[in-house]
Design an enzyme around this catalytic site. Sequence first.
Site, PDB file in Angstrom:
ATOM      1  N   LEU A  35       0.852  -1.203   0.000  1.00  0.00           N
ATOM      2  CA  LEU A  35       0.000   0.000   0.000  1.00  0.00           C
ATOM      3  C   LEU A  35       0.884   1.248   0.000  1.00  0.00           C
ATOM      4  CD1 LEU A  35      -2.768  -0.939   2.612  1.00  0.00           C
ATOM      5  CD2 LEU A  35      -2.748  -1.317   0.134  1.00  0.00           C
ATOM      6  N   GLY A  62       2.760  -8.751   5.693  1.00  0.00           N
ATOM      7  CA  GLY A  62       3.517  -7.790   6.489  1.00  0.00           C
ATOM      8  C   GLY A  62       2.594  -6.663   6.863  1.00  0.00           C
ATOM      9  N   GLY A  63       3.102  -5.577   7.439  1.00  0.00           N
ATOM     10  CA  GLY A  63       2.289  -4.447   7.888  1.00  0.00           C
ATOM     11  C   GLY A  63       1.281  -4.012   6.835  1.00  0.00           C
ATOM     12  N   ASP A  64       1.757  -3.545   5.685  1.00  0.00           N
ATOM     13  CA  ASP A  64       0.840  -3.122   4.623  1.00  0.00           C
ATOM     14  C   ASP A  64       1.186  -3.843   3.324  1.00  0.00           C
ATOM     15  OD1 ASP A  64       3.246  -1.945   4.244  1.00  0.00           O
ATOM     16  OD2 ASP A  64       2.475   0.078   3.830  1.00  0.00           O
ATOM     17  N   GLU A  65       1.703  -5.058   3.478  1.00  0.00           N
ATOM     18  CA  GLU A  65       2.108  -5.859   2.325  1.00  0.00           C
ATOM     19  C   GLU A  65       1.153  -7.028   2.116  1.00  0.00           C
ATOM     20  OE1 GLU A  65       6.244  -7.290   1.760  1.00  0.00           O
ATOM     21  OE2 GLU A  65       6.571  -6.048   3.534  1.00  0.00           O
TER      22      GLU A  65
END
Lengths: 197, 360
Positions: B226, B266-269
């Site tokens: 993102l 992942g966080g925003d993956e």
Amino acid sequence: MHGLVNRSIQSFLRDTYGPALWHAVARSAGLGFDSFEPMLIYDDALTEAVLGAAAHHLDRPRDSVLEDLGTYLVSHPHLEPLRRLLRFGGVDFLDFLNSLDDLPGRSHMAVPDLDLPQLELIEEGGDHFTLICCGGPKGFGHVMVGILRAMADDYGALAMLDHNGCERGCERIQVHLLDHAFAQGRHFDLAAGSTGS
Amino acid sequence: MSARPENGARPLSAAAAQRLRPAAACVTDTLGLTSIALARLMPMYLWLGRDGLIRGAGPTLAKILAGPDLSGRDFFAIFQVRRPRGISGMAGLSRHAGARLQLRLRDGPRTGFRGLAVPVAGQGGMLINLSFGIAVGQGVRVHALTNADFAPTDLAVELLYLTEAKALVMEELNDLNRRLETARRDAETEALTDTLTGLVNRRGFDQELEALIRQGGPFGLMHLDLDYFKQVNDTLGHAAGDHVLGAAGQRLRGEMRSIDMIARVGGDEFVLLLPGIDRAERLSAIAERVIARLSQPIDYAGAPCRISASVGITRSSAYDAPVAARMLADADAALYASKHAGRGRWTLWHDPGKGPPRSG
């Protein structure tokens, strides 16, 4: 303590006093779970904690709670299979009393890791008997009083029962069998699933 | 009773004599028993005359055969001897004296019995004792027997007790197994799921990618990151960030087929697996659609959160033998190229030996 015992206590409290009471007891006893698994073994301290919490919440003596538990085990419809297993013990109440020595052995046949207290019936002459329960958890005699009272009803016998205290780890129960055929007992079909006969 | 053949009795066969040989001298003495005592000892006995007609029966057997007076009825007309084979009269029965017999009622419920026959002294008849054997439950049910129909020495009632007790224990164990299986599945699902978005997590993705490679069919792989997510988090807080992640997950789900796998790794993956799709045109079209959808503002508590997405694409057909780690590294490199080229873009990874790179 065997899960079957703990689960019986749980079912008794839930069926008799409702789920809310059981949840309160489970919380007070610090179980950390909602329901005992009947086929697992638990620390004895949990059983004690549950019984203590139940007596506290119900505001009743522990002994009378235990006696009601015994009655429940025989007379509640949810536990009909257990009543049946007990009825295999004898053709009438006297026969049943005389078969109590075998009870731990019988339960062992079904569930090898379920250890019930040793039971011994002593004939005191006439219609008087003493049942001695040794080596069980404290207060098991009171459960037996409840069981015997309900089984006498089940066989249609009239009997007086009294818990006579505890001596060197053995609890004594006085049984006075007034009439072994006082009333029509409940029906018992030897074969499971029979529809009356 | 005696094992010795007497007046009019058939001589025992050698085998039968061997089976009935006395264990102690006194056993050969003839024993006087009243029929009442016999009935109590063996409530399922039958006394047959030398003609094979019933001369007496135990009370339980009388109940089973539904007639108090069985006298004079032909044993072999009521019972079929199934084992040993070929016993159809008294001679055969006598030959198998002392041996285990299997019998069955010829009529009605065809109840099976186990039996033992011995000669009766002085009459040429035989005494047979019957039991239900292991089929006792059925026998008791069919013939409505009670505890009192069995001798106290008979373990039939104990067998019934045990059968019933074991069934209950098995039921409890089966219940326990079912509960454990449900708990195991829940734990497994939980272990493979990202709790924030409900999408598959890294572990679940790795398993699925390996499975796709093993199956050997074509598939596409997209690595998506993102854009501007950090700004949302920094300006509107983590709650807004979590909300945006959840919404992004839903939008991705909405743009993909149900067989596609969307994982938050992942966080925003995110990584997307598209079974059966490996053509560059289709993959890039899907990437554009996804980027466009994610670029539409996401409302959080009345405030529009603007994000976008950068995508790196690779596909199984780009490799002679696809390897998970290699594909992920290549998709990541392509993603980096998209970010580098200004975000909100897609890049298809290319083998430097196979034509120019494509991006959009």
